[in-house]
Structures are given as structure tokens and as C-alpha cells.
Design a protein around this motif. Sequence first.
Motif, PDB file in Angstrom:
ATOM      1  N   GLN A   1      -7.717  -1.423   0.724  1.00  0.00           N
ATOM      2  CA  GLN A   1      -7.487   0.009   0.557  1.00  0.00           C
ATOM      3  C   GLN A   1      -6.595   0.309  -0.649  1.00  0.00           C
ATOM      4  OE1 GLN A   1      -5.874   1.716   4.114  1.00  0.00           O
ATOM      5  NE2 GLN A   1      -5.820   3.805   3.328  1.00  0.00           N
ATOM      6  N   PHE A   2      -5.734  -0.635  -0.979  1.00  0.00           N
ATOM      7  CA  PHE A   2      -4.827  -0.499  -2.133  1.00  0.00           C
ATOM      8  C   PHE A   2      -5.621  -0.136  -3.381  1.00  0.00           C
ATOM      9  CE2 PHE A   2      -2.642  -2.153  -5.813  1.00  0.00           C
ATOM     10  CZ  PHE A   2      -1.292  -2.018  -5.575  1.00  0.00           C
ATOM     11  N   TRP A   3      -6.669  -0.900  -3.675  1.00  0.00           N
ATOM     12  CA  TRP A   3      -7.441  -0.684  -4.896  1.00  0.00           C
ATOM     13  C   TRP A   3      -8.419   0.479  -4.759  1.00  0.00           C
ATOM     14  CZ3 TRP A   3      -5.992  -5.542  -3.231  1.00  0.00           C
ATOM     15  CH2 TRP A   3      -5.166  -6.253  -4.115  1.00  0.00           C
ATOM     16  N   LEU A   4      -8.872   0.746  -3.542  1.00  0.00           N
ATOM     17  CA  LEU A   4      -9.774   1.877  -3.338  1.00  0.00           C
ATOM     18  C   LEU A   4      -9.057   3.201  -3.586  1.00  0.00           C
ATOM     19  CD1 LEU A   4     -11.648   0.682  -0.106  1.00  0.00           C
ATOM     20  CD2 LEU A   4     -12.555   0.772  -2.435  1.00  0.00           C
TER      21      LEU A   4
ATOM     22  N   LEU B   1       0.833  -1.207   0.000  1.00  0.00           N
ATOM     23  CA  LEU B   1       0.000   0.000   0.000  1.00  0.00           C
ATOM     24  C   LEU B   1       0.868   1.257   0.000  1.00  0.00           C
ATOM     25  CD1 LEU B   1      -2.850   1.231   0.227  1.00  0.00           C
ATOM     26  CD2 LEU B   1      -2.605   1.071   2.716  1.00  0.00           C
ATOM     27  N   GLN B   2       1.910   1.267   0.818  1.00  0.00           N
ATOM     28  CA  GLN B   2       2.802   2.429   0.867  1.00  0.00           C
ATOM     29  C   GLN B   2       3.455   2.698  -0.482  1.00  0.00           C
ATOM     30  OE1 GLN B   2       5.403   1.083   4.004  1.00  0.00           O
ATOM     31  NE2 GLN B   2       4.350   2.302   5.574  1.00  0.00           N
ATOM     32  N   LEU B   3       3.894   1.629  -1.140  1.00  0.00           N
ATOM     33  CA  LEU B   3       4.585   1.801  -2.418  1.00  0.00           C
ATOM     34  C   LEU B   3       3.622   2.183  -3.535  1.00  0.00           C
ATOM     35  CD1 LEU B   3       7.144  -1.154  -2.301  1.00  0.00           C
ATOM     36  CD2 LEU B   3       7.445   1.226  -1.592  1.00  0.00           C
ATOM     37  N   SER B   4       2.364   1.759  -3.424  1.00  0.00           N
ATOM     38  CA  SER B   4       1.389   2.121  -4.454  1.00  0.00           C
ATOM     39  C   SER B   4       1.172   3.628  -4.510  1.00  0.00           C
ATOM     40  CB  SER B   4       0.059   1.411  -4.196  1.00  0.00           C
ATOM     41  OG  SER B   4      -0.624   1.975  -3.083  1.00  0.00           O
ATOM     42  N   GLU B   5       1.350   4.299  -3.363  1.00  0.00           N
ATOM     43  CA  GLU B   5       1.161   5.748  -3.310  1.00  0.00           C
ATOM     44  C   GLU B   5       2.197   6.503  -4.140  1.00  0.00           C
ATOM     45  OE1 GLU B   5       1.397   6.533   0.828  1.00  0.00           O
ATOM     46  OE2 GLU B   5      -0.487   5.507   1.325  1.00  0.00           O
ATOM     47  N   LEU B   6       3.311   5.839  -4.440  1.00  0.00           N
ATOM     48  CA  LEU B   6       4.392   6.488  -5.170  1.00  0.00           C
ATOM     49  C   LEU B   6       4.220   6.414  -6.677  1.00  0.00           C
ATOM     50  CD1 LEU B   6       7.380   4.995  -3.140  1.00  0.00           C
ATOM     51  CD2 LEU B   6       6.138   7.108  -2.684  1.00  0.00           C
ATOM     52  N   LEU B   7       3.370   5.526  -7.140  1.00  0.00           N
ATOM     53  CA  LEU B   7       3.248   5.288  -8.577  1.00  0.00           C
ATOM     54  C   LEU B   7       2.637   6.476  -9.303  1.00  0.00           C
ATOM     55  CD1 LEU B   7       2.030   1.582  -8.822  1.00  0.00           C
ATOM     56  CD2 LEU B   7       4.141   2.503  -9.777  1.00  0.00           C
ATOM     57  N   THR B   8       3.141   6.713 -10.503  1.00  0.00           N
ATOM     58  CA  THR B   8       2.523   7.697 -11.382  1.00  0.00           C
ATOM     59  C   THR B   8       1.148   7.191 -11.805  1.00  0.00           C
ATOM     60  OG1 THR B   8       3.561   6.649 -13.294  1.00  0.00           O
ATOM     61  CG2 THR B   8       4.753   8.472 -12.277  1.00  0.00           C
ATOM     62  N   GLU B   9       0.348   8.051 -12.375  1.00  0.00           N
ATOM     63  CA  GLU B   9      -0.969   7.638 -12.835  1.00  0.00           C
ATOM     64  C   GLU B   9      -0.830   6.510 -13.852  1.00  0.00           C
ATOM     65  OE1 GLU B   9      -5.115   9.578 -14.624  1.00  0.00           O
ATOM     66  OE2 GLU B   9      -3.311  10.796 -14.388  1.00  0.00           O
TER      67      GLU B   9
END
Length: 326
Positions: free
Chosen positions: A248-251, A222-230
Motif C-alpha cells: 500500500q505504501f507504493w500504491l 506507511l504512516q510516515l509516508s503520508e506526511l511527506l511532501t510531493e
Amino acid sequence: MRAIIQQFGPALKSVTLESYIPAPLSPSQIQVKMRYSTINPSDLITISGAYRSRISLPFIPGFEGVGIVHQCNNLDPSFSIGDRVLPIGSAGAWQQYRNIDEQWCFTVPSQLSDEQAATSYINPMTAWLMLSERLIIKKGMTLLINAANSAIGLMLIRMLNHLGVIPIAVVRRDNTQHQFEGCKLQRIININNKDARYSLTEIKDHLGIDAVLDCVGGIEALQLSELLTERGQFINYGLLSGQPIPAQFWLERPDIDFSYFHLRQWIHASEKAVIQHKLNEVMQLVYEGIAETKISARFSLKEIHSALTYVQINKGIKKGKVLLTF
């Protein structure tokens, strides 16, 4: 002699040795005399009963190894007695003589040693298939790998460097620089360090992360997903945390190009010629040292309990793979 599991549980308690007479071959089978097999985390997980829905007792462990064709029972065999082969697709490598369907045996190039061949499947094939079949590689992309100092993490970094990508390594402790000798990295970040959040935010703001290769799952995913570009790419290939990726990752990031990668699923969905082609690519990378595997110890099959004790004692210590010899 073979190792056999009569009941699921901890490997040291569940693995027993027995003498056996190999069953007669069916028309589609060959008999492989094993030379080396490996002990992998996936073996221990299977022995524990994690996949009991698809594993029937009793069973012979071992998903990786190399041997030579000892006997054929086919009118028009693809292999000859003495050919060196990689038997894959199911457990069964922890035995001296293995009967296996010919379609699940693959050729091994002569330039590879037995030890290189025996360790050329699970980690190297997983890493290479993710990069060549799933990851969309772009010039100048920024890519992040967690558990980067694991055996497969280091292998992924060398392969990415080979493909012209210089990744960011995420680890869980300080002073790991020496483990990345020969690897090209943008930087190393200890996600447990108090400054990690600042470093990751800085990367997000100034570079943006195009792709994440995750084998940890849980909150870290989840933490790393926040870093991804669109529409960034996120590939998960393991759950070292023991925790699933939270909902929450997919939400929070429904735009992410997400995929799971499981070697077993890819292998069982692919034709033999396609698998052989990919294995040939992987074995060339092994030969060149890009996908090499360090060997930490060798035990005879008769010493299986000593081998399992060694694995348990050295759990978490990155020494290399344990080989069983026959």
C-alpha cells in the motif's frame, strides 16, 4: 581461540569456542591480531540463519572490530607488521588471529583509541553514507527520524545537526527527553501516544516533511509516508518491526523518492579508495564525538556466552555496545 558456528540458531546455543591454528596466508592476505570486536544485532541475525543463502557453515561471526597486522605474505604489501587496521567486508572478527584479503583492510588514524576504532564501522558508516550519499539536504528542510533514541538514531541526529539540519524525533514511549541530551530537535513525538496522530497531521499541514529516515518498516513506514511532501525522500535502512513495508505504501505514494540503504551493498559495490575516504570522514566524526559509540560492557572472547547472555538480558535497554577483547 575463536568462536564458531556449526549450525544456525539462537546465539547462546549456536556459538561454540574452539582452539585453532590459523591457516597459511595466501599471497593476497594479511593476518590480523584482533584487539577488540563488537557484538551487533546483525551478528545475532546472521547466526540465527536469516542470511543462510549467502553464509556457508561453519563460519566465524563478527562484522566489526580492530586489530594489528601480525603477519604479511605479499611481495609489495600495503601494510607493515604492527599497523592498526579495520578488517571489514565479511564476518570473521570473533577470533584472535584473522586471515583476510589485504583489500578488505583499512587504515585507522592514530588519534582514535582501539575502542573508538572498533566501533567506527557499522553504525557510524551506515549513518554517514545515508546522509552524504543518499539524502538530498536542503537549507531549512524538515526531516523525520523514527526509532530516534536508538544508538544509530542518536548518531544520525548528531550528524544532521553537524550538517545544519534540526530533525523531528519519533519514538515509541514517553519521557525520552533525557536521551537526546546535546541534540537539537524540532520536537519529540511518541508515535504510540494517542495525540501522536494530531501532532503528525499538524506538522504535515504547517511544515510538510521533506524526508524520512526509517528503520522500522511495517505499518509505521506507511504512516510516515503520508506526511511527506510531493516527491519527498524516504530512506529505509532497517525493519525493527519485523514486518516489510506494505505494498500500500507504493500504491498510495508513487511519487515518493524511495530507496533502501544496506551498508553491505554499498561496501561491496565501491572501490577501496572510495571506502577509505569515507572511513576517514567517519573516523573524524567519531574523534569529534559526533559519531561516538557508548560502551556498556567488555568481555574476553573466553567469556563469549556471558557476553551473549548480557546482550539478551539488556535487549531493548539502550546502554551501549558490548565489546569482545582478545
